[in-house]
Design a protein around this motif. Structure first.
Motif, short mmCIF file in Angstrom:
data_model
loop_
_atom_site.label_atom_id
_atom_site.label_comp_id
_atom_site.label_asym_id
_atom_site.label_seq_id
_atom_site.Cartn_x
_atom_site.Cartn_y
_atom_site.Cartn_z
N GLU A 5 75.78 29.67 93.10
CA GLU A 5 76.65 28.55 92.69
C GLU A 5 77.38 27.96 93.89
OE1 GLU A 5 77.68 29.91 88.12
OE2 GLU A 5 78.76 30.84 89.77
N GLU A 6 77.82 28.80 94.82
CA GLU A 6 78.48 28.31 96.03
C GLU A 6 77.53 27.43 96.84
OE1 GLU A 6 80.02 31.51 98.40
OE2 GLU A 6 81.08 32.39 96.70
N ILE A 11 75.52 21.90 98.47
CA ILE A 11 74.46 20.89 98.47
C ILE A 11 74.95 19.63 97.75
CG2 ILE A 11 72.17 20.32 97.56
CD1 ILE A 11 71.54 23.39 97.99
N GLU A 12 75.61 19.80 96.61
CA GLU A 12 76.14 18.64 95.86
C GLU A 12 77.13 17.85 96.72
OE1 GLU A 12 75.39 17.33 92.93
OE2 GLU A 12 73.98 18.88 92.31
N GLU A 13 78.00 18.57 97.45
CA GLU A 13 78.99 17.89 98.30
C GLU A 13 78.30 17.11 99.42
OE1 GLU A 13 81.49 21.08 99.68
OE2 GLU A 13 82.44 21.34 97.71
N ALA A 47 66.27 9.40 100.21
CA ALA A 47 66.18 10.16 98.96
C ALA A 47 67.55 10.25 98.28
CB ALA A 47 65.65 11.57 99.25
N TYR A 48 67.50 10.17 96.99
CA TYR A 48 68.67 10.32 96.13
C TYR A 48 68.59 11.73 95.53
CZ TYR A 48 71.33 9.81 91.77
OH TYR A 48 72.21 9.99 90.72
N TYR A 49 69.69 12.50 95.58
CA TYR A 49 69.69 13.87 95.08
C TYR A 49 70.48 13.99 93.78
CZ TYR A 49 70.66 18.83 94.63
OH TYR A 49 70.77 20.12 94.14
N GLU A 50 69.91 14.72 92.84
CA GLU A 50 70.61 15.02 91.59
C GLU A 50 70.00 16.26 90.94
OE1 GLU A 50 70.29 12.64 87.60
OE2 GLU A 50 71.94 11.75 88.78
N ASP A 51 70.83 17.25 90.64
CA ASP A 51 70.42 18.43 89.88
C ASP A 51 69.15 19.10 90.39
OD1 ASP A 51 72.63 18.11 88.17
OD2 ASP A 51 71.50 16.77 86.86
N GLY A 52 69.08 19.38 91.68
CA GLY A 52 67.95 20.10 92.24
C GLY A 52 66.70 19.28 92.48
N VAL A 53 66.83 17.96 92.43
CA VAL A 53 65.68 17.08 92.64
C VAL A 53 66.07 15.95 93.59
CG1 VAL A 53 63.95 15.59 91.54
CG2 VAL A 53 64.91 17.54 90.27
N PHE A 54 65.19 15.68 94.56
CA PHE A 54 65.31 14.47 95.38
C PHE A 54 64.39 13.43 94.78
CE2 PHE A 54 66.67 17.38 98.82
CZ PHE A 54 67.83 16.72 99.21
N TYR A 55 64.87 12.18 94.71
CA TYR A 55 64.07 11.06 94.21
C TYR A 55 63.89 10.07 95.34
CZ TYR A 55 65.17 13.03 89.66
OH TYR A 55 65.30 13.88 88.59
#
Length: 163
Positions: A5-6, A11-13, A47-55
């Protein structure tokens, strides 16, 4: 908070919150080298990142999409963010497909500075590539802290650890 989780929080930050990330994306070339072995192929993409996926906004006939169609395994490194790993590439199809409407809106916002200049959305070859992360390593404090993350099982792992 678990070590997994840390790492995800870090990664989210660094990559989340609608940020336009520059990543180096590696695939396996369709042609073999002189020794008959597969060779890696790398290029930088936004790339756009969200919830463990790059788009990634991509062109269906590009080399990277052709290579991913033959071998979905990819590797990536987020430029200047100390985050790299492996994933599975998936062509999500035309950006104007109704199933992509919500994601398209997010991509257009994240890539607002350049998206209109290079994307021809009326062409069905204008697609979205998803890179579903399977494992990743994120480093903090110049290597003092290292998170080796298994995105599939959602745990911290020794596998893939940078030595």
């Amino acid at each position: 908070m678990s070590k997994y989780e840390e790492g995800i929080k870090l990664i989210e930050e660094r990559c989340g919150n609608g940020k336009d990330n520059l990543i180096s994306l590696s695939t396996i070339a369709l042609d073999l080298n002189a020794d008959g072995k597969p060779r890696p192929y790398v290029r930088d993409v936004n790339a756009y990142y969200e919830d463990g996926v790059f788009y990634v906004a991509a062109w269906a006939e590009s080399t990277k999409i052709q290579q991913i169609a033959k071998n979905k395994e990819v590797a990536f490194s987020v430029c200047c963010e100390w985050f790299s790993g492996n994933g599975i590439g998936e062509n999500l199809g035309w950006v104007l497909d109704p199933k992509n409407a919500e994601l398209r809106t997010k991509l257009r916002k994240a890539f607002a500075k350049w998206y209109e200049d290079i994307s021809n959305e009326q062409d069905e070859n204008c697609i979205i590539l998803a890179i579903r992360i399977t494992r990743g390593t994120v480093i903090k404090d110049h290597g003092a802290v290292c998170y080796n993350l298994d995105f599939v099982n959602k745990v911290e792992t020794e596998e893939g650890k940078i030595r």
